[in-house]
Motif scaffolding. Sequence first.
Motif, PDB file in Angstrom:
ATOM      1  N   LEU A  32       0.681  -1.120   0.051  1.00 26.06           N
ATOM      2  CA  LEU A  32      -0.101   0.025   0.040  1.00 26.06           C
ATOM      3  C   LEU A  32       0.865   1.278   0.013  1.00 26.06           C
ATOM      4  O   LEU A  32       0.537   2.436  -0.445  1.00 26.06           O
ATOM      5  N   ALA A  33       2.131   1.030   0.442  1.00 23.20           N
ATOM      6  CA  ALA A  33       2.960   2.243   0.308  1.00 23.20           C
ATOM      7  C   ALA A  33       3.384   2.457  -1.107  1.00 23.20           C
ATOM      8  O   ALA A  33       4.056   3.678  -1.222  1.00 23.20           O
ATOM      9  N   GLN A  34       3.142   1.603  -1.934  1.00 19.39           N
ATOM     10  CA  GLN A  34       3.658   1.899  -3.217  1.00 19.39           C
ATOM     11  C   GLN A  34       2.567   2.444  -4.331  1.00 19.39           C
ATOM     12  O   GLN A  34       1.246   2.039  -4.016  1.00 19.39           O
ATOM     13  N   SER A  35       2.760   2.890  -5.171  1.00 22.64           N
ATOM     14  CA  SER A  35       1.806   3.404  -6.088  1.00 22.64           C
ATOM     15  C   SER A  35       2.329   3.819  -7.501  1.00 22.64           C
ATOM     16  O   SER A  35       3.576   4.410  -7.441  1.00 22.64           O
ATOM     17  N   PRO A  36       1.631   3.442  -8.715  1.00 23.15           N
ATOM     18  CA  PRO A  36       0.360   3.170  -8.856  1.00 23.15           C
ATOM     19  C   PRO A  36       0.607   1.302  -8.892  1.00 23.15           C
ATOM     20  O   PRO A  36       1.956   0.874  -8.908  1.00 23.15           O
ATOM     21  N   ALA A  37      -0.442   0.663  -8.975  1.00 21.15           N
ATOM     22  CA  ALA A  37      -0.329  -0.778  -9.201  1.00 21.15           C
ATOM     23  C   ALA A  37       0.128  -0.914 -10.712  1.00 21.15           C
ATOM     24  O   ALA A  37      -0.057  -0.177 -11.629  1.00 21.15           O
ATOM     25  N   THR A  38       1.103  -1.952 -11.055  1.00 18.85           N
ATOM     26  CA  THR A  38       1.574  -2.238 -12.370  1.00 18.85           C
ATOM     27  C   THR A  38       1.489  -3.303 -12.959  1.00 18.85           C
ATOM     28  O   THR A  38       1.653  -4.608 -12.325  1.00 18.85           O
ATOM     29  N   PRO A  39       0.858  -3.438 -14.208  1.00 23.97           N
ATOM     30  CA  PRO A  39       0.545  -4.832 -14.955  1.00 23.97           C
ATOM     31  C   PRO A  39       2.055  -5.652 -15.172  1.00 23.97           C
ATOM     32  O   PRO A  39       3.280  -4.993 -15.231  1.00 23.97           O
ATOM     33  N   GLY A  40       2.054  -6.948 -14.925  1.00 28.47           N
ATOM     34  CA  GLY A  40       3.193  -7.633 -14.999  1.00 28.47           C
ATOM     35  C   GLY A  40       3.034  -9.022 -15.228  1.00 28.47           C
ATOM     36  O   GLY A  40       1.949  -9.474 -15.435  1.00 28.47           O
ATOM     37  N   VAL A  41       3.950  -9.880 -15.356  1.00 28.99           N
ATOM     38  CA  VAL A  41       3.774 -11.338 -15.612  1.00 28.99           C
ATOM     39  C   VAL A  41       3.349 -11.911 -14.474  1.00 28.99           C
ATOM     40  O   VAL A  41       3.089 -13.310 -14.151  1.00 28.99           O
ATOM     41  N   GLY A  42       3.694 -11.485 -13.097  1.00 28.98           N
ATOM     42  CA  GLY A  42       3.361 -12.159 -11.967  1.00 28.98           C
ATOM     43  C   GLY A  42       4.489 -13.146 -11.432  1.00 28.98           C
ATOM     44  O   GLY A  42       5.545 -13.504 -12.055  1.00 28.98           O
ATOM     45  N   PRO A  43       4.516 -13.458 -10.184  1.00 30.30           N
ATOM     46  CA  PRO A  43       5.383 -14.413  -9.764  1.00 30.30           C
ATOM     47  C   PRO A  43       5.400 -15.858 -10.342  1.00 30.30           C
ATOM     48  O   PRO A  43       6.370 -16.692 -10.302  1.00 30.30           O
ATOM     49  N   TYR A  44       4.449 -16.250 -11.111  1.00 27.42           N
ATOM     50  CA  TYR A  44       4.371 -17.493 -11.753  1.00 27.42           C
ATOM     51  C   TYR A  44       4.457 -17.593 -13.127  1.00 27.42           C
ATOM     52  O   TYR A  44       4.563 -18.562 -14.025  1.00 27.42           O
ATOM     53  N   GLY A  45       4.768 -16.402 -13.612  1.00 26.95           N
ATOM     54  CA  GLY A  45       5.193 -16.340 -15.179  1.00 26.95           C
ATOM     55  C   GLY A  45       4.086 -16.281 -16.091  1.00 26.95           C
ATOM     56  O   GLY A  45       3.055 -16.223 -15.713  1.00 26.95           O
ATOM     57  N   PRO A  46       4.140 -16.299 -17.484  1.00 26.53           N
ATOM     58  CA  PRO A  46       3.186 -15.996 -18.339  1.00 26.53           C
ATOM     59  C   PRO A  46       2.317 -17.425 -18.258  1.00 26.53           C
ATOM     60  O   PRO A  46       2.510 -18.457 -17.815  1.00 26.53           O
ATOM     61  N   LEU A  47       1.053 -17.145 -18.848  1.00 26.57           N
ATOM     62  CA  LEU A  47       0.142 -18.403 -18.844  1.00 26.57           C
ATOM     63  C   LEU A  47       0.308 -18.995 -20.277  1.00 26.57           C
ATOM     64  O   LEU A  47       0.896 -18.529 -21.223  1.00 26.57           O
ATOM     65  N   GLY A  48       0.088 -20.458 -20.123  1.00 27.36           N
ATOM     66  CA  GLY A  48       0.428 -21.246 -21.204  1.00 27.36           C
ATOM     67  C   GLY A  48      -0.866 -21.542 -22.108  1.00 27.36           C
ATOM     68  O   GLY A  48      -1.667 -20.846 -21.785  1.00 27.36           O
ATOM     69  N   ILE A 297      -5.416   2.844 -14.355  1.00 27.32           N
ATOM     70  CA  ILE A 297      -4.353   2.168 -14.955  1.00 27.32           C
ATOM     71  C   ILE A 297      -4.481   2.378 -16.371  1.00 27.32           C
ATOM     72  O   ILE A 297      -3.674   2.389 -17.270  1.00 27.32           O
ATOM     73  N   GLY A 298      -5.825   2.369 -17.038  1.00 27.94           N
ATOM     74  CA  GLY A 298      -5.990   2.591 -18.401  1.00 27.94           C
ATOM     75  C   GLY A 298      -6.571   1.247 -19.170  1.00 27.94           C
ATOM     76  O   GLY A 298      -6.700   0.186 -18.799  1.00 27.94           O
ATOM     77  N   THR A 333       0.018  -8.872  -6.137  1.00 26.68           N
ATOM     78  CA  THR A 333       1.026  -9.242  -5.078  1.00 26.68           C
ATOM     79  C   THR A 333       1.399  -8.136  -4.324  1.00 26.68           C
ATOM     80  O   THR A 333       0.799  -7.074  -4.359  1.00 26.68           O
ATOM     81  N   ALA A 334       2.134  -8.407  -3.401  1.00 28.27           N
ATOM     82  CA  ALA A 334       2.609  -7.471  -2.235  1.00 28.27           C
ATOM     83  C   ALA A 334       3.239  -6.313  -2.951  1.00 28.27           C
ATOM     84  O   ALA A 334       3.452  -5.363  -2.220  1.00 28.27           O
ATOM     85  N   GLN A 335       3.960  -6.455  -4.091  1.00 28.28           N
ATOM     86  CA  GLN A 335       4.768  -5.600  -4.756  1.00 28.28           C
ATOM     87  C   GLN A 335       3.968  -4.673  -5.812  1.00 28.28           C
ATOM     88  O   GLN A 335       4.706  -3.771  -6.528  1.00 28.28           O
ATOM     89  N   ARG A 336       2.604  -4.952  -5.679  1.00 31.00           N
ATOM     90  CA  ARG A 336       1.662  -4.255  -6.226  1.00 31.00           C
ATOM     91  C   ARG A 336       1.668  -4.540  -7.908  1.00 31.00           C
ATOM     92  O   ARG A 336       1.471  -3.866  -8.898  1.00 31.00           O
ATOM     93  N   GLU A 337       2.146  -5.592  -8.009  1.00 33.85           N
ATOM     94  CA  GLU A 337       2.018  -6.307  -9.513  1.00 33.85           C
ATOM     95  C   GLU A 337       0.883  -6.928  -9.447  1.00 33.85           C
ATOM     96  O   GLU A 337       0.326  -7.821  -8.751  1.00 33.85           O
ATOM     97  N   VAL A 338       0.080  -6.683 -10.761  1.00 34.59           N
ATOM     98  CA  VAL A 338      -1.024  -7.182 -10.951  1.00 34.59           C
ATOM     99  C   VAL A 338      -0.894  -8.133 -12.439  1.00 34.59           C
ATOM    100  O   VAL A 338      -0.573  -7.528 -13.377  1.00 34.59           O
ATOM    101  N   ALA A 339      -1.193  -9.389 -12.365  1.00 34.03           N
ATOM    102  CA  ALA A 339      -0.906 -10.264 -13.485  1.00 34.03           C
ATOM    103  C   ALA A 339      -2.092 -11.292 -13.529  1.00 34.03           C
ATOM    104  O   ALA A 339      -2.567 -11.713 -12.441  1.00 34.03           O
TER     105      ALA A 339
END
Length: 511
Positions: A32-48, A297-298, A333-339
């Motif tokens: 919550l101390a970080q902003s904004p939330a950022t799109p990414g691949v996440g901790p598990y990687g891309p979808l198959g 985010i848009g 995630t806790a790092q504000r990564e949204v995937a």
Amino acid sequence: MPHVVDRRGFLRGTALTMGALAMGPAFWKQALAQSPATPGVGPYGPLGAADPLGIALPQGFSSRLIAAAGTPVLGTTYVWPPFPDGAATFAQPDGGYVLTVNSEIPAVGGVSSVSFDRDGRVTGARRILANTSTNCGGGSTPWGTWLSCEEIDTGRVWECDPLGAQRAVVRPALGVFTHEAAVVDPVGKRLYMTEDEGDSGFYRFTPDRYPDLSAGILEIATPGRGETIRWVPVPDPLFQRGTPTRRQVPESLKFQRGEGMWFDTGVVYFTSTRDDRVWAYECATERLALLYDGVAIGPQAPLKDPDAICVHAPSGDLFVGEDADDLQVVLVTAQREVAPFLQLSGPLHGAETEIAGVTFDPSGRRLYFSSQRGGVATGMTFEVTGPFRAPASPSSALPPSMTGPVPLAVRAKPAARVATVRRDGLLVSVDADRPGTYAVRLVARVGGRTVTLATARRTVTAAGTFRVRARVPEQARATLARLRARRTEAQIVVTTGRRRATRPIELTRAA
């Protein structure tokens, strides 16, 4: 005029002070101390690629079909009902667990449950609630029951035994409205509920005798000071006079389709679907924060139309299912990564379906969810297994600004009887932000002046929560006796040094 929670107005009121919230787990303080939330691949990687069930997952994960509407549950003779929706799991004494799942069929509704052994094998299934309507979301209770919510204008909440051994009980005291979901705060001994309407309310219920839900006070959220919420009683919670509960308090906050909810470590997480948002409400301080804003985010926002939500307890990650959009379960995630974590596609999951009932088994090793109108347009329930993350590393230090104590706050029931206060005093909980002496006063306007009706004092040697009973001094007993109104507005005031915290309370008399 009602207060519609729009993005600009909310951010202006809160100044995005999410970094200052004591949000439970340390990783959410950091998030919550970080902003904004950022799109990414996440901790598990891309979808198959999508598997035969039409589910795309990260590498190492797999899915299986637990039940499809109109056919028997895996390994049983129990036929799964259509439109599976809200869900939760309940640990059992033998190491197994039970999955409860709502059915959102109009005029039929109900809830079913599936039993699993400790290794995830299905051992039985049954119906635990029948003859209701459009059972949408719900929530589990700390005492092991399932709260099933009817999403109709005259919707009520039903308390169910996950195994169906005891008859389900309707709980009208929780309000009659378009119920979506419910959660329980076991520390504050209150329930919180969402409502699926375009101008929906955010509700709180305080039982008279927790955990008995047969009677209590239903309140709706209104704007407080800064980022806080002020709770106001709903005048007609049973919807007997024709005005929906969400419109009975004109100043109430309006959310754009309140949907899924989850409670974790003092925080109520909930979603609003129409404006692509995830909210976090801290029970102890009554503060509301905007955790995720897809509009901000848009177009590239990975999470749209958020609905079902749950916390993966071992890692603290949020898993959010989409009501529509591209049918994903999205990870925050806790790092504000949204995937995206998974995605539905193909002929089994048409345009009319949605992701519902996102929840984990008690161990956090198995994820359950439904494609509500998947299959032959009537619903499918799935399980996902794989290398879900272990607890967050303790070496991930918080920013220096996040290491301070919980802010000074005071908590108490929203109302108290005058006779009870006069006889027993008033029980108050104080979140002390540092060592020191804390003075507690119950004050009210009587005869045009502010008078003190009860007092207490406590000295503490460390920050933390303490409970104290404010007693009525002899000189105030006569004043209390003169309170003739059925309801008198009062205030609890806590001071220590130059700092203070307040909380409104109603003093009531029997009719």
